[in-house]
Design a protein around this motif. Structure first.
Motif, PDB file in Angstrom:
ATOM      1  N   LEU A   8     -14.970  12.381  -5.833  1.00 53.57           N
ATOM      2  CA  LEU A   8     -15.405  11.129  -4.441  1.00 53.57           C
ATOM      3  C   LEU A   8     -14.154  11.154  -4.448  1.00 53.57           C
ATOM      4  N   HIS A   9     -13.886   9.997  -5.599  1.00 55.35           N
ATOM      5  CA  HIS A   9     -12.863   8.782  -5.784  1.00 55.35           C
ATOM      6  C   HIS A   9     -11.538   9.213  -5.670  1.00 55.35           C
ATOM      7  N   ARG A  10     -11.552  10.224  -5.946  1.00 54.82           N
ATOM      8  CA  ARG A  10     -10.313  11.656  -6.518  1.00 54.82           C
ATOM      9  C   ARG A  10     -10.334  12.030  -5.132  1.00 54.82           C
ATOM     10  N   ALA A  11     -10.642  11.984  -4.457  1.00 59.23           N
ATOM     11  CA  ALA A  11     -10.399  13.290  -3.109  1.00 59.23           C
ATOM     12  C   ALA A  11      -9.801  11.930  -2.238  1.00 59.23           C
ATOM     13  N   ILE A  12     -10.599  10.210  -2.245  1.00 64.34           N
ATOM     14  CA  ILE A  12      -9.483   9.849  -2.021  1.00 64.34           C
ATOM     15  C   ILE A  12      -8.644   9.511  -1.750  1.00 64.34           C
ATOM     16  N   ALA A  13      -7.445   9.859  -3.466  1.00 62.91           N
ATOM     17  CA  ALA A  13      -6.932   8.819  -3.970  1.00 62.91           C
ATOM     18  C   ALA A  13      -5.694  10.171  -2.983  1.00 62.91           C
ATOM     19  N   LEU A  14      -6.239  11.861  -2.926  1.00 59.11           N
ATOM     20  CA  LEU A  14      -6.116  13.538  -3.029  1.00 59.11           C
ATOM     21  C   LEU A  14      -5.353  13.228  -1.479  1.00 59.11           C
ATOM     22  N   ARG A  15      -6.226  12.424  -0.580  1.00 56.37           N
ATOM     23  CA  ARG A  15      -5.864  12.356   0.772  1.00 56.37           C
ATOM     24  C   ARG A  15      -3.915  11.290   1.209  1.00 56.37           C
ATOM     25  N   TYR A  16      -3.828  10.459   0.240  1.00 60.71           N
ATOM     26  CA  TYR A  16      -2.938   9.884   0.431  1.00 60.71           C
ATOM     27  C   TYR A  16      -1.118  10.833  -0.685  1.00 60.71           C
ATOM     28  N   ALA A  17      -2.061  11.477  -1.168  1.00 66.40           N
ATOM     29  CA  ALA A  17      -1.357  11.812  -2.628  1.00 66.40           C
ATOM     30  C   ALA A  17      -0.473  13.190  -2.191  1.00 66.40           C
ATOM     31  N   LYS A  18      -1.661  14.598  -0.847  1.00 63.70           N
ATOM     32  CA  LYS A  18      -1.147  15.320  -0.361  1.00 63.70           C
ATOM     33  C   LYS A  18      -1.852  15.959   0.696  1.00 63.70           C
ATOM     34  N   GLY A  19      -2.604  14.738   1.465  1.00 67.00           N
ATOM     35  CA  GLY A  19      -3.172  15.421   2.494  1.00 67.00           C
ATOM     36  C   GLY A  19      -4.724  15.355   2.920  1.00 67.00           C
ATOM     37  N   ALA A  20      -4.568  15.140   4.107  1.00 67.93           N
ATOM     38  CA  ALA A  20      -6.517  15.195   4.855  1.00 67.93           C
ATOM     39  C   ALA A  20      -6.779  16.464   4.877  1.00 67.93           C
ATOM     40  N   GLU A  21      -6.575  17.485   4.738  1.00 70.61           N
ATOM     41  CA  GLU A  21      -6.712  18.662   4.417  1.00 70.61           C
ATOM     42  C   GLU A  21      -7.004  18.664   2.893  1.00 70.61           C
ATOM     43  N   ALA A  22      -5.905  18.792   2.100  1.00 72.08           N
ATOM     44  CA  ALA A  22      -6.181  19.156   0.600  1.00 72.08           C
ATOM     45  C   ALA A  22      -8.002  18.371   0.055  1.00 72.08           C
ATOM     46  N   ALA A  23      -7.674  16.784   0.972  1.00 73.70           N
ATOM     47  CA  ALA A  23      -8.982  15.731  -0.206  1.00 73.70           C
ATOM     48  C   ALA A  23     -10.680  16.593   1.092  1.00 73.70           C
ATOM     49  N   PHE A  72       1.193  -1.081   0.257  1.00 70.22           N
ATOM     50  CA  PHE A  72       0.419  -0.085  -0.043  1.00 70.22           C
ATOM     51  C   PHE A  72       0.926   0.914   0.078  1.00 70.22           C
ATOM     52  N   ALA A  73       1.926   1.204   0.883  1.00 69.53           N
ATOM     53  CA  ALA A  73       2.724   2.073   1.018  1.00 69.53           C
ATOM     54  C   ALA A  73       3.067   3.011  -0.770  1.00 69.53           C
ATOM     55  N   ASP A  74       3.883   1.213  -1.731  1.00 67.34           N
ATOM     56  CA  ASP A  74       4.423   1.656  -2.871  1.00 67.34           C
ATOM     57  C   ASP A  74       3.206   2.565  -3.965  1.00 67.34           C
ATOM     58  N   THR A  75       2.640   2.258  -3.639  1.00 66.68           N
ATOM     59  CA  THR A  75       0.458   3.175  -5.195  1.00 66.68           C
ATOM     60  C   THR A  75       1.454   4.270  -5.198  1.00 66.68           C
ATOM     61  N   ASP A  76       1.245   4.532  -6.769  1.00 70.61           N
ATOM     62  CA  ASP A  76       1.699   5.415  -6.658  1.00 70.61           C
ATOM     63  C   ASP A  76       0.568   6.312  -7.026  1.00 70.61           C
ATOM     64  N   TRP A  77       0.123   7.254  -5.824  1.00 68.78           N
ATOM     65  CA  TRP A  77      -1.216   8.424  -5.345  1.00 68.78           C
ATOM     66  C   TRP A  77      -1.202   9.096  -7.045  1.00 68.78           C
ATOM     67  N   PRO A  78      -0.249  10.318  -7.108  1.00 66.36           N
ATOM     68  CA  PRO A  78       0.132  11.342  -8.226  1.00 66.36           C
ATOM     69  C   PRO A  78      -0.770  11.252  -8.568  1.00 66.36           C
ATOM     70  N   GLN A  79      -0.085   9.740  -9.661  1.00 63.84           N
ATOM     71  CA  GLN A  79      -0.132   8.849 -11.144  1.00 63.84           C
ATOM     72  C   GLN A  79      -1.866   8.273 -10.771  1.00 63.84           C
ATOM     73  N   ILE A  80      -2.523   8.083  -9.896  1.00 59.90           N
ATOM     74  CA  ILE A  80      -3.884   7.317  -9.545  1.00 59.90           C
ATOM     75  C   ILE A  80      -4.802   8.919  -9.645  1.00 59.90           C
ATOM     76  N   VAL A  81      -4.204  10.244  -9.069  1.00 58.94           N
ATOM     77  CA  VAL A  81      -4.954  10.955  -8.972  1.00 58.94           C
ATOM     78  C   VAL A  81      -5.491  11.929 -10.133  1.00 58.94           C
ATOM     79  N   MET A  82      -4.350  11.784 -10.784  1.00 56.92           N
ATOM     80  CA  MET A  82      -4.153  12.142 -12.405  1.00 56.92           C
ATOM     81  C   MET A  82      -4.975  11.480 -13.335  1.00 56.92           C
ATOM     82  N   LEU A  83      -5.308  10.485 -13.256  1.00 57.16           N
ATOM     83  CA  LEU A  83      -6.230   8.943 -13.713  1.00 57.16           C
ATOM     84  C   LEU A  83      -7.055   9.567 -13.898  1.00 57.16           C
TER      85      LEU A  83
END
Length: 404
Positions: free
Chosen positions: A328-343, A302-313
């Protein structure tokens, strides 16, 4: 006591057989009668007969064949009014003759352009896939009565317009493709995580969706979205063994044992997706969703997930087909890419559109918990619990609430 035991056991078998075979039974009878309502009535008559007789006589060795035989006998009364009924009856056999696309033909009939898009999808899910009106209502987030009315009107219109029961000519296929894809996708979603309280997931519906998607991909080999949907379903199925623990509790992606994932299936589905993208250069929503699932599936942890790529998709998906659920699902990915505040900032704009969607409130709770706002998180989890009927989701939310 024994009567009660027999009644309960036979009812359980009957429920399973109906789930697995009702769509095929109805499809085989529609192909002969050309009448949706008559076909459904025949199947329903057979089920009611089984409810009366099986507790007394015992469950037959081949319950699906038994139901078909009873339905066929009831069909005799319908066909007797036609001059060639005997010839037609002789055509009926069970298991059905090798017509691999029988249900797919019915899907295309239900998705006739004379019907509204919502009626097409509701009718197909009810008649072909055997979903209840409650399950369809949950998928559309509308009342059951509305679904029932749509289905009734659609059946009437098919009969009155004399819409033929067949796969359309090749040149007519593309105009119905988006509805057929939507039906198969909704069928898969209902099986992957059920909307009703009967069971957490329904493997038979997932298998049906994959089967229909494979038929569609073969029927329309030059349509990249058909291949994209097939890849999407197979990528999800490849992770199926890790989604629930031995007690039937839902295991979230972050906690899943990735050694249980079917790596060969992931490689094959990813190869299909890559080959399709390179051949046609026509990305669509199902291909993009499959690419997102592939990103998760290819990550070693899970730690190796490419979250920026997923946000872009997800950005690409929103460009192709904007929807609150995709945001909503983009916001979930954003949580791991940029943090809870951004999501959380993204989520605040979706409150009205997804007010009755359990995953919105469960996600809100997660973000609030990340930010140390535990009381608000509990309230959001409680709201999600009110909105979901899925037993596995309910257990997960109850556990979170108990943690405080």
């Amino acid at each position: 006591m024994n009567e009660h035991v027999n009644e309960r056991a036979s009812a359980e078998v009957l429920a399973r057989v109906v789930r697995e075979h009702a769509g095929r039974l109805a499809a085989s009878l529609v192909s002969l009668l050309g009448d949706f309502s008559a076909a459904e009535d025949l199947v329903q008559d057979a089920v009611e007969t089984a409810l009366r007789r099986w507790p007394i006589e015992g469950v037959p060795e081949r319950p699906d064949a038994w139901l078909f035989t009873v339905a066929r006998r009831r069909g005799l009364d319908v066909l007797r009014r036609e001059t060639n009924y005997r010839a037609k009856l002789t055509q009926l056999t069970w298991p059905e003759p090798a017509v691999p696309d029988d249900r797919l033909r019915l899907v295309f009939t239900c998705c006739h352009p004379a019907l509204s898009r919502t009626a097409q999808i509701a009718l197909t899910l009810r008649v072909v896939c055997g979903l209840s009106t409650a399950q369809i209502a949950a998928a559309f987030v509308i009342p059951e009565t509305t679904v029932a009315q749509r289905i009734t009107r659609a059946k009437r219109k098919i009969g009155e317009a004399g819409i033929p029961y067949r796969v359309p000519a090749e040149e007519d296929l593309p105009e119905r493709l988006s509805e057929v894809l939507a039906v198969i996708y909704l069928l898969f979603n209902e099986g992957y995580l059920s909307s009703t309280g009967e069971r957490a997931h329904a493997r038979d519906l997932v298998e049906d969706a994959e089967w229909l998607a494979a038929l569609l991909a073969n029927l329309m080999p030059k349509e990249p979205e058909a291949a994209g949907l097939l890849a999407l379903i197979r990528l999800h199925r490849a992770r199926g063994a890790a989604r629930f623990d031995a007690a039937g509790r839902l295991v979230l992606l972050a906690d899943q044992d990735r050694s249980l994932w079917d790596r060969q299936a992931i490689e094959e589905a990813t190869a299909l997706l890559t080959r399709t993208a390179r051949t046609y250069h026509r990305p669509g929503p199902y291909q993009v969703q499959a690419a997102i699932v592939a990103c998760h599936a290819e990550a070693g942890s899970f730690a190796d997930t490419d979250w920026p790529q997923i946000v872009m998709l997800y950005d690409m998906l929103l460009y192709l087909t904007p929807s609150p659920v995709a945001r909503l699902h983009r916001a979930i990915a954003l949580r791991y890419a940029k943090g809870a505040e951004a999501a959380l900032a993204e989520l605040k704009e979706l409150g009205r559109a997804l007010a009755h969607y359990p995953l919105f409130h469960a996600t809100l709770a997660e973000l609030l918990r990340d930010l140390g706002r535990r009381q608000e998180a509990r309230q959001a989890d409680a709201r999600a619990l009110e909105l979901t009927a899925n037993p596995a989701q309910q257990a997960l939310l109850e556990e979170r609430i108990s943690w405080g």
